[in-house]
Design a protein around this motif. Structure first.
Motif, PDB file in Angstrom:
ATOM      1  N   ARG A   1       0.808  -1.223   0.000  1.00 33.77           N
ATOM      2  CA  ARG A   1       0.000   0.000   0.000  1.00 33.77           C
ATOM      3  C   ARG A   1       0.842   1.275   0.000  1.00 33.77           C
ATOM      4  NH1 ARG A   1      -5.319  -1.690   1.896  1.00 33.77           N
ATOM      5  NH2 ARG A   1      -5.194  -3.897   2.435  1.00 33.77           N
ATOM      6  N   ARG A   2       2.107   1.159   0.467  1.00 32.40           N
ATOM      7  CA  ARG A   2       3.034   2.298   0.532  1.00 32.40           C
ATOM      8  C   ARG A   2       2.454   3.476   1.328  1.00 32.40           C
ATOM      9  NH1 ARG A   2       4.410   4.232  -4.795  1.00 32.40           N
ATOM     10  NH2 ARG A   2       2.591   3.167  -5.627  1.00 32.40           N
ATOM     11  N   TRP A   3       1.897   3.139   2.496  1.00 37.59           N
ATOM     12  CA  TRP A   3       1.428   4.186   3.399  1.00 37.59           C
ATOM     13  C   TRP A   3       2.603   4.838   4.124  1.00 37.59           C
ATOM     14  CZ3 TRP A   3      -3.487   1.995   6.317  1.00 37.59           C
ATOM     15  CH2 TRP A   3      -4.517   1.815   5.380  1.00 37.59           C
ATOM     16  N   ILE A   4       3.673   4.051   4.321  1.00 40.37           N
ATOM     17  CA  ILE A   4       4.828   4.549   5.072  1.00 40.37           C
ATOM     18  C   ILE A   4       6.086   3.932   4.466  1.00 40.37           C
ATOM     19  CG2 ILE A   4       4.655   2.688   6.783  1.00 40.37           C
ATOM     20  CD1 ILE A   4       5.562   4.736   8.921  1.00 40.37           C
ATOM     21  N   SER A   5       7.191   4.663   4.461  1.00 40.45           N
ATOM     22  CA  SER A   5       8.428   4.166   3.864  1.00 40.45           C
ATOM     23  C   SER A   5       9.084   3.143   4.778  1.00 40.45           C
ATOM     24  CB  SER A   5       9.393   5.319   3.600  1.00 40.45           C
ATOM     25  OG  SER A   5       9.910   5.832   4.827  1.00 40.45           O
ATOM     26  N   GLU A   6       9.995   2.366   4.188  1.00 41.42           N
ATOM     27  CA  GLU A   6      10.737   1.358   4.944  1.00 41.42           C
ATOM     28  C   GLU A   6      11.475   1.986   6.125  1.00 41.42           C
ATOM     29  OE1 GLU A   6      13.245  -2.482   5.010  1.00 41.42           O
ATOM     30  OE2 GLU A   6      11.172  -1.942   4.609  1.00 41.42           O
ATOM     31  N   ARG A   7      12.165   3.078   5.869  1.00 37.22           N
ATOM     32  CA  ARG A   7      12.967   3.701   6.925  1.00 37.22           C
ATOM     33  C   ARG A   7      12.096   4.240   8.055  1.00 37.22           C
ATOM     34  NH1 ARG A   7      18.169   4.720   6.453  1.00 37.22           N
ATOM     35  NH2 ARG A   7      18.048   4.510   4.190  1.00 37.22           N
ATOM     36  N   ARG A   8      10.985   4.872   7.700  1.00 37.09           N
ATOM     37  CA  ARG A   8      10.091   5.402   8.735  1.00 37.09           C
ATOM     38  C   ARG A   8       9.399   4.266   9.505  1.00 37.09           C
ATOM     39  NH1 ARG A   8       8.987  11.060   7.816  1.00 37.09           N
ATOM     40  NH2 ARG A   8       7.606  10.983   9.622  1.00 37.09           N
ATOM     41  N   PHE A   9       9.098   3.174   8.811  1.00 39.81           N
ATOM     42  CA  PHE A   9       8.500   2.004   9.460  1.00 39.81           C
ATOM     43  C   PHE A   9       9.448   1.432  10.502  1.00 39.81           C
ATOM     44  CE2 PHE A   9       7.799  -2.573   9.784  1.00 39.81           C
ATOM     45  CZ  PHE A   9       6.425  -2.678   9.926  1.00 39.81           C
ATOM     46  N   LEU A  10      10.714   1.244  10.132  1.00 38.82           N
ATOM     47  CA  LEU A  10      11.710   0.701  11.058  1.00 38.82           C
ATOM     48  C   LEU A  10      11.977   1.663  12.206  1.00 38.82           C
ATOM     49  CD1 LEU A  10      14.233  -0.871   8.521  1.00 38.82           C
ATOM     50  CD2 LEU A  10      12.491  -2.035   9.877  1.00 38.82           C
TER      51      LEU A  10
ATOM     52  N   GLY B   1       9.402   2.424  -3.507  1.00 41.64           N
ATOM     53  CA  GLY B   1       8.748   3.524  -4.181  1.00 41.64           C
ATOM     54  C   GLY B   1       8.299   4.581  -3.199  1.00 41.64           C
ATOM     55  N   SER B   2       7.819   5.688  -3.698  1.00 39.94           N
ATOM     56  CA  SER B   2       7.367   6.788  -2.848  1.00 39.94           C
ATOM     57  C   SER B   2       6.205   6.336  -1.972  1.00 39.94           C
ATOM     58  CB  SER B   2       6.932   7.972  -3.707  1.00 39.94           C
ATOM     59  OG  SER B   2       8.010   8.444  -4.491  1.00 39.94           O
ATOM     60  N   ALA B   3       6.181   6.828  -0.731  1.00 37.99           N
ATOM     61  CA  ALA B   3       5.135   6.483   0.223  1.00 37.99           C
ATOM     62  C   ALA B   3       4.420   7.744   0.687  1.00 37.99           C
ATOM     63  CB  ALA B   3       5.736   5.738   1.416  1.00 37.99           C
ATOM     64  N   ILE B   4       3.235   7.563   1.253  1.00 34.68           N
ATOM     65  CA  ILE B   4       2.496   8.710   1.787  1.00 34.68           C
ATOM     66  C   ILE B   4       3.308   9.379   2.886  1.00 34.68           C
ATOM     67  CG2 ILE B   4       0.401   9.406   3.010  1.00 34.68           C
ATOM     68  CD1 ILE B   4      -1.020   7.058   1.616  1.00 34.68           C
ATOM     69  N   ILE B   5       3.813   8.559   3.828  1.00 36.05           N
ATOM     70  CA  ILE B   5       4.754   9.065   4.838  1.00 36.05           C
ATOM     71  C   ILE B   5       6.130   8.594   4.392  1.00 36.05           C
ATOM     72  CG2 ILE B   5       5.393   9.088   7.276  1.00 36.05           C
ATOM     73  CD1 ILE B   5       2.517   8.329   7.933  1.00 36.05           C
ATOM     74  N   ASP B   6       6.854   9.445   3.678  1.00 36.32           N
ATOM     75  CA  ASP B   6       8.121   9.070   3.069  1.00 36.32           C
ATOM     76  C   ASP B   6       9.290   9.486   3.955  1.00 36.32           C
ATOM     77  OD1 ASP B   6       9.645   7.864   1.141  1.00 36.32           O
ATOM     78  OD2 ASP B   6       8.685   8.928  -0.523  1.00 36.32           O
TER      79      ASP B   6
ATOM     80  N   THR C   1       9.260  13.150   4.423  1.00 36.85           N
ATOM     81  CA  THR C   1       8.013  13.773   4.864  1.00 36.85           C
ATOM     82  C   THR C   1       8.202  14.361   6.254  1.00 36.85           C
ATOM     83  OG1 THR C   1       6.729  12.154   3.612  1.00 36.85           O
ATOM     84  CG2 THR C   1       5.562  13.405   5.307  1.00 36.85           C
ATOM     85  N   PRO C   2       7.923  15.652   6.446  1.00 34.18           N
ATOM     86  CA  PRO C   2       8.117  16.259   7.768  1.00 34.18           C
ATOM     87  C   PRO C   2       7.223  15.605   8.815  1.00 34.18           C
ATOM     88  CG  PRO C   2       7.720  17.939   6.078  1.00 34.18           C
ATOM     89  CD  PRO C   2       7.417  16.611   5.458  1.00 34.18           C
ATOM     90  N   THR C   3       7.721  15.546  10.031  1.00 28.94           N
ATOM     91  CA  THR C   3       6.890  15.043  11.128  1.00 28.94           C
ATOM     92  C   THR C   3       5.686  15.948  11.291  1.00 28.94           C
ATOM     93  OG1 THR C   3       8.831  14.179  12.274  1.00 28.94           O
ATOM     94  CG2 THR C   3       6.838  14.479  13.585  1.00 28.94           C
ATOM     95  N   PRO C   4       4.457  15.398  11.250  1.00 27.49           N
ATOM     96  CA  PRO C   4       3.269  16.254  11.370  1.00 27.49           C
ATOM     97  C   PRO C   4       3.228  16.969  12.711  1.00 27.49           C
ATOM     98  CG  PRO C   4       2.683  13.933  11.509  1.00 27.49           C
ATOM     99  CD  PRO C   4       4.113  13.977  11.093  1.00 27.49           C
ATOM    100  N   ALA C   5       2.516  18.068  12.741  1.00 28.88           N
ATOM    101  CA  ALA C   5       2.495  18.909  13.941  1.00 28.88           C
ATOM    102  C   ALA C   5       1.997  18.153  15.167  1.00 28.88           C
ATOM    103  CB  ALA C   5       1.621  20.141  13.687  1.00 28.88           C
ATOM    104  N   HIS C   6       0.995  17.276  14.975  1.00 26.66           N
ATOM    105  CA  HIS C   6       0.425  16.572  16.133  1.00 26.66           C
ATOM    106  C   HIS C   6       1.385  15.539  16.715  1.00 26.66           C
ATOM    107  CE1 HIS C   6      -0.597  13.705  12.862  1.00 26.66           C
ATOM    108  NE2 HIS C   6      -0.444  12.785  13.803  1.00 26.66           N
ATOM    109  N   ALA C   7       2.439  15.154  15.950  1.00 28.62           N
ATOM    110  CA  ALA C   7       3.407  14.159  16.434  1.00 28.62           C
ATOM    111  C   ALA C   7       4.634  14.811  17.050  1.00 28.62           C
ATOM    112  CB  ALA C   7       3.818  13.240  15.298  1.00 28.62           C
ATOM    113  N   GLN C   8       4.668  16.131  17.096  1.00 31.27           N
ATOM    114  CA  GLN C   8       5.776  16.844  17.721  1.00 31.27           C
ATOM    115  C   GLN C   8       5.437  17.133  19.176  1.00 31.27           C
ATOM    116  OE1 GLN C   8       6.445  20.282  15.291  1.00 31.27           O
ATOM    117  NE2 GLN C   8       7.076  19.092  13.500  1.00 31.27           N
TER     118      GLN C   8
END
Length: 445
Positions: A42-51, A199-204, A207-214
């Motif tokens: 589905r490529r919702w999130i990249s490999e690196r961000r997933f790990l 491939g490109s993911a939604i959260i790549d 992709t900057p960390t969203p405001a609610h996750a800071q």
């Protein structure tokens, strides 16, 4: 490959519901399914961000697969996204285990059903020992960590120290060792492995960390207040209705403590649950605990859902006499145990996620956790030996040895260690062996 379109919360919930019914195979299997679905397909999130997210969850106490689901849901769709994703991961297994627990108590003495559990018990013993081996292979990288594992085993086997005390001692050793000998207490990081690109993911990656996750003090205070209210109001209601020292408030408090001791996953907290549920409160027997672990292994969701089985049996059995339908008392026990076990996991993600991100990889924080994980290996080995004792010597040291149980356990061990078979196939084969033993005895008799 083009970047996929953003996913609405409604669309995401369809997947989270599906995941709750297909998440077999324990933490490793569940994380593999998540990776395949969310990173590769589905490529919702990249490999690196997933790990990177997985590393957060490995540091926290609690079931890492459920926390990873909560984390990704939170990252994509704010707090409600995380809460709904984590809840739907657990909910199907709760309903399934309540039903199976009722069947177990109602029909568990039917000969052919009893034969199935007779075959499964030795397999569970082999599975626990195999889990200790897998965790040890992953974590015991040097002599210092092996010494901690051996020490924790002797502490619980000879001195009968409680699990929380062992965790505290291991944490203190790790904190001291991290300062004096940091090279022995470095964690192996999942994120250090070479990350592949699908491939490109939604959260790549970029992709900057969203405001609610800071991190923000306002968000931390709000989530902490809500989490505390979600803990306080139910336990206050249970105390007001049933009384302070009755069963359900005791279940709530016991599993609240258990939730903060689950460093290393479900197998890590099993010794604590065993000590409390079997030895201290006598909610169920040792053999029933083994049966509950078998049911937990064969249902979707986190293995720690065995707490629902424990809660159900505690409520059902205590209200068996004098009540026309103890099912609802058992169901309440299962819900209470599940609620108070998983509530801290949501708190850790929604409140601790930004904080863990800022401290992750610093030896002062990770060394105590590394030592705790090493100590857990020794405790799980002890649990495996306890299970082996009750399975191989069902009538105690003075009774006869169950050679059939030993044979099934040996075959299950070969399937796990040599042929790397999955837990489901091992339990299925062992259940079949139990049935064959029963029918052959009937034919001979």
């Amino acid at each position: 490959m083009s970047k996929p379109q953003s996913i609405s919360l409604r669309e995401a919930l369809k997947f989270w519901i599906k995941l709750g019914f297909i998440s077999f195979g324990g933490p490793a299997g569940q994380i593999a399914v998540l990776h395949q679905e969310l990173v590769e397909k589905r490529r919702w999130i990249s490999e690196r961000r997933f790990l990177h997210a997985l590393n957060y969850c490995m540091v926290l106490p609690g079931p890492e697969a459920q926390q990873l689901v909560t984390y990704i849901g939170w990252l994509m769709h704010r707090s409600w996204g995380g809460i709904l994703a984590g809840t739907l991961f657990v909910l199907p297994s709760l309903f399934i285990l309540i039903g199976l627990s009722w069947v177990y108590l109602t029909y568990g003495q039917v000969p052919w059903i009893a034969a199935i559990f007779f075959g499964i018990k030795p397999a569970v013993t082999a599975i626990v020992i195999h889990a200790a081996f897998r965790i040890g292979k992953r974590t015991l990288h040097n002599q210092a960590l092996k010494a901690i594992a051996i020490g924790s085993f002797l502490a619980v086997f000879i001195l009968n120290l409680s699990f929380p005390i062992i965790v505290l001692i291991a944490a203190a050793v790790g904190y001291w060792g991290g300062k004096r000998y940091p090279e022995y207490f470095q964690q192996n990081s999942h994120a250090n492995k070479e990350a592949k690109s699908y491939g490109s993911a939604i959260i790549d990656d970029d992709t900057p960390t969203p405001a609610h996750a800071q991190f923000s003090y306002q968000s931390t205070a709000l989530h902490s207040t809500v989490a505390f209210a979600c803990w306080l109001l139910p336990i206050a209601a249970l105390i007001a209705y049933f009384g302070w020292k009755t069963l359900y408030p005791t279940i709530a408090w016991f599993f609240t403590k258990a939730a903060f001791l689950t460093f290393g996953g479900a197998y890590a907290v099993l010794p604590y649950v065993y000590q409390g549920a079997v030895d201290q409160f006598h909610w169920l027997s040792a053999n029933q605990m083994i049966d509950g672990l078998a049911l937990g292994e064969t249902t979707p969701g986190p293995l720690i859902m065995v707490v629902a089985f424990v809660g159900y049996l505690a409520g059902h059995i205590q209200h068996l006499i004098g009540y026309s339908n103890p099912f609802w008392f058992g169901a309440l026990g299962a819900v209470v145990a599940t609620w108070f076990t998983f509530l801290p996991s949501f708190f850790f993600i929604l409140v601790g996620g930004p904080l863990v991100e800022s401290t992750h990889g610093k030896i002062g924080y990770t060394a105590p956790l590394t030592a705790i994980t090493a100590a857990i290996v020794g405790v799980i080995v002890n649990l495996g030996l306890f299970f082996a004792y009750h399975v191989f010597l069902p009538h105690g040291l003075g009774g006869s040895i169950s050679w059939i149980s030993m044979a099934i356990c040996g075959l299950a061990g070969i399937a796990l260690f040599k042929f790397h078979k999955g837990v489901m196939s091992v339990i299925g084969g062992s259940a079949l062996a139990g049935l064959l033993t029963y029918f052959s005895s009937v034919l001979i008799g």
